[in-house]
Design an enzyme around this catalytic site. Structure first.
Site, PDB file in Angstrom:
ATOM      1  N   ASN A   1      -2.481   5.935   0.022  1.00 53.04           N
ATOM      2  CA  ASN A   1      -1.517   6.680   0.853  1.00 53.04           C
ATOM      3  C   ASN A   1      -0.856   5.776   1.896  1.00 53.04           C
ATOM      4  O   ASN A   1      -0.227   6.262   2.820  1.00 53.04           O
ATOM      5  CB  ASN A   1      -2.203   7.871   1.529  1.00 53.04           C
ATOM      6  CG  ASN A   1      -3.297   7.443   2.504  1.00 53.04           C
ATOM      7  OD1 ASN A   1      -3.571   6.259   2.665  1.00 53.04           O
ATOM      8  ND2 ASN A   1      -3.937   8.416   3.137  1.00 53.04           N
TER       9      ASN A   1
ATOM     10  N   HIS B   1      -2.416   3.754   4.013  1.00 51.62           N
ATOM     11  CA  HIS B   1      -3.135   3.485   5.263  1.00 51.62           C
ATOM     12  C   HIS B   1      -3.517   2.008   5.342  1.00 51.62           C
ATOM     13  O   HIS B   1      -3.763   1.358   4.332  1.00 51.62           O
ATOM     14  CB  HIS B   1      -4.332   4.426   5.469  1.00 51.62           C
ATOM     15  CG  HIS B   1      -5.538   4.194   4.622  1.00 51.62           C
ATOM     16  ND1 HIS B   1      -6.244   5.230   4.040  1.00 51.62           N
ATOM     17  CD2 HIS B   1      -6.203   3.062   4.279  1.00 51.62           C
ATOM     18  CE1 HIS B   1      -7.270   4.725   3.378  1.00 51.62           C
ATOM     19  NE2 HIS B   1      -7.275   3.415   3.503  1.00 51.62           N
TER      20      HIS B   1
END
Ligand code: GLP
Length: 242
Positions: free
Chosen positions: A139, A141
């Site tokens: 995602n 991160h």
């Protein structure tokens, strides 16, 4: 931005470990920013091999880890990043443990949202991180800076997203056992307190996140990795074509 597209994971691992070993040899008091995750297991193994073979002295090396879980239950203590670093790297070297730092060193009082400016200050006092290695989540991160992380965030306690809990559940008995909280260097910590970043991206499933960074023209909090779009000294190492 310097892109190193290696044709296999093995050659990518060698590239990153050689780069770090050379940096330690050139500066035995180097300040390293370290990351965990499966991405770096082979990198640390290769570094440990070279350190043993060439008798490389790490007694003056200083390290700051990126992130750490909060409230790991007793059964899963071996999933802590302190444990990971000891097992995969520190115990194979003569590093001085008092020179190794984790963002949960101040754990007495951890709660969601609590900031730990002490950690950022310690990095500043050490003269900033010379080289930070970074993995990336699917995602986008970096560390545990999940989507929504603010540009000005410093080291703080954050909540993991369901997708990160799911991704990391492979290291636990079930997703329920994955901690809900962690302490991570912030977006601003990573951007401002490091001099050089090596972003290592292994696996097609991370292509979308990497593409967001490559296309970014400004920081997009939905994809925290985009903080690196104008980072002055960034090397991206992948094991797939981009
Ligand atoms: C984890 C860590 C990150 C790591 C990333 C990728 O959740 N918090 O620091 O870089 O996600 O992990 P992996 O290398 O296992 O894919």
């Amino acid at each position: 931005m310097n892109k190193k597209i290696l044709d296999s994971k093995g050659s990518a691992v060698n590239y990153v470990s050689d780069l770090l070993i050379d940096a330690i040899k050139n500066n035995p008091s180097i300040v390293l920013g370290l990351a965990t995750g499966s991405t770096f297991e082979d990198v640390y193994a290769e570094m440990a091999r070279q350190i043993k073979n060439d008798k490389i002295d790490l007694s003056n090396v200083i390290t700051f880890n990126l992130d750490e879980y909060v409230d790991l239950d007793k059964k899963h203590q071996n999933q802590s990043y302190v444990y990971y670093m000891n097992e995969h790297f520190f115990k194979w070297t003569n590093i001085n443990r008092t020179n190794t730092h984790f963002p949960t060193d101040y754990e007495d009082d951890v709660a969601l949202g609590k900031e730990f400016p002490e950690y950022d200050e310690k990095i500043s006092i050490a003269g900033k991180i010379d080289i930070q290695i970074l993995g990336i989540g699917r995602n986008g991160h970096i560390g545990f800076n999940e989507p929504g992380s603010s540009l000005n965030s410093i080291t703080r306690c954050v909540k993991l997203t369901p997708s990160t809990i799911q991704a990391n559940s492979r290291f636990f008995d079930s997703a329920n056992d994955v901690p809900k909280l962690s302490v991570t260097m912030g977006i601003s910590t990573i951007a401002k307190l490091t001099n050089k970043i090596i972003l290592v991206v292994f696996g097609e499933e991370k292509r979308e996140a990497l593409q967001k960074l490559l296309d970014a023209k400004s920081y997009d909090a939905n994809w925290p990795c985009t903080i690196l779009y104008d980072y002055p000294d960034l090397t991206i190492v992948t094991d797939f074509k981009i």
